[in-house]
Motif scaffolding. Structure first.
Motif, mmCIF file in Angstrom:
data_model
loop_
_atom_site.group_PDB
_atom_site.id
_atom_site.type_symbol
_atom_site.label_atom_id
_atom_site.label_comp_id
_atom_site.label_asym_id
_atom_site.label_seq_id
_atom_site.Cartn_x
_atom_site.Cartn_y
_atom_site.Cartn_z
ATOM 1 N N ALA A 82 0.942 -0.852 0.152
ATOM 2 C CA ALA A 82 -0.073 -0.287 0.058
ATOM 3 C C ALA A 82 0.939 1.059 0.464
ATOM 4 C CB ALA A 82 -0.871 0.056 0.947
ATOM 5 N N LEU A 83 1.455 1.794 1.236
ATOM 6 C CA LEU A 83 3.010 2.652 0.969
ATOM 7 C C LEU A 83 3.450 2.382 -0.425
ATOM 8 C CD1 LEU A 83 4.133 1.872 4.470
ATOM 9 C CD2 LEU A 83 2.395 4.060 3.765
ATOM 10 N N LEU A 84 3.924 1.550 -0.977
ATOM 11 C CA LEU A 84 4.754 1.981 -2.364
ATOM 12 C C LEU A 84 3.672 2.278 -3.995
ATOM 13 C CD1 LEU A 84 6.606 -1.309 -2.910
ATOM 14 C CD2 LEU A 84 7.359 0.778 -2.962
ATOM 15 N N ALA A 85 1.780 2.420 -3.300
ATOM 16 C CA ALA A 85 1.229 2.360 -3.855
ATOM 17 C C ALA A 85 0.728 3.951 -4.201
ATOM 18 C CB ALA A 85 0.426 1.924 -4.414
ATOM 19 N N ASP A 86 1.092 4.316 -2.821
ATOM 20 C CA ASP A 86 0.395 5.240 -2.233
ATOM 21 C C ASP A 86 -0.747 5.745 -1.814
ATOM 22 O OD1 ASP A 86 0.829 8.384 -0.448
ATOM 23 O OD2 ASP A 86 1.165 8.884 -3.161
ATOM 24 N N MET A 87 -0.960 4.603 -1.149
ATOM 25 C CA MET A 87 -2.785 4.485 -0.851
ATOM 26 C C MET A 87 -2.571 3.694 0.879
ATOM 27 S SD MET A 87 -4.199 1.851 -3.827
ATOM 28 C CE MET A 87 -3.313 2.014 -5.618
ATOM 29 N N SER A 88 -3.914 4.025 1.214
ATOM 30 C CA SER A 88 -3.782 3.459 2.793
ATOM 31 C C SER A 88 -4.496 2.302 2.452
ATOM 32 C CB SER A 88 -5.505 4.409 3.031
ATOM 33 O OG SER A 88 -6.124 3.665 2.163
ATOM 34 N N GLU A 89 -4.190 1.001 3.674
ATOM 35 C CA GLU A 89 -4.318 -0.186 3.700
ATOM 36 C C GLU A 89 -5.536 -0.748 2.718
ATOM 37 O OE1 GLU A 89 -2.372 -2.628 6.954
ATOM 38 O OE2 GLU A 89 -1.508 -1.230 7.404
#
Length: 129
Positions: A36-43
């Protein structure tokens, strides 16, 4: 509501990128949090986005991140044999670009610029530059 051709193309690109990235995250053994962090999203958004039929939109930054991660995966797959190609992102790396941390942590910390640096680094290794 009718969907225009450009909207359909954008939705198709997003779906393909998310499907590919979900497979990559799984093959690399990334945690839900790291993926999620790599994709710049919340979990919670990542959990929804990795399932077929996700109708949310990706930002330009998110799409660039996914594209770069697909490029990183391809470079690793071409440059290294297994199991290193699958483990490289999650193994500590003493190279100057990583400073003793895992490339995935470096990418999360540095965001899109670092993700692109990693892709360029791997492309250079693969190309001999």
């Amino acid at each position: 509501m009718n969907v225009t051709a450009p909207e359909k193309e954008t939705a198709d690109v997003n779906a393909i990128a998310l499907k590919a990235y979900a497979r990559i995250a799984e093959r690399w053994g990334l945690s839900v949090r790291d993926a999620a962090l790599l994709a710049d999203m919340s979990e919670s958004t990542w959990k929804r986005a990795r399932k077929p039929g996700f109708s949310g939109e990706l930002t330009r930054d998110q799409l660039l991140r996914l594209s770069a991660m697909i490029g990183i995966y391809k470079s690793l797959d071409l440059y290294f044999s297994e199991p290193l190609s699958r483990e490289w992102m999650t193994r500590t790396n003493s190279g100057p670009l990583f400073g003793g941390v895992r490339p995935v942590d470096s990418a999360i910390e540095g965001g899109l610029p670092q993700i692109l640096n990693i892709r360029t680094y791997l492309d250079a290794l693969r190309g001999g530059a």
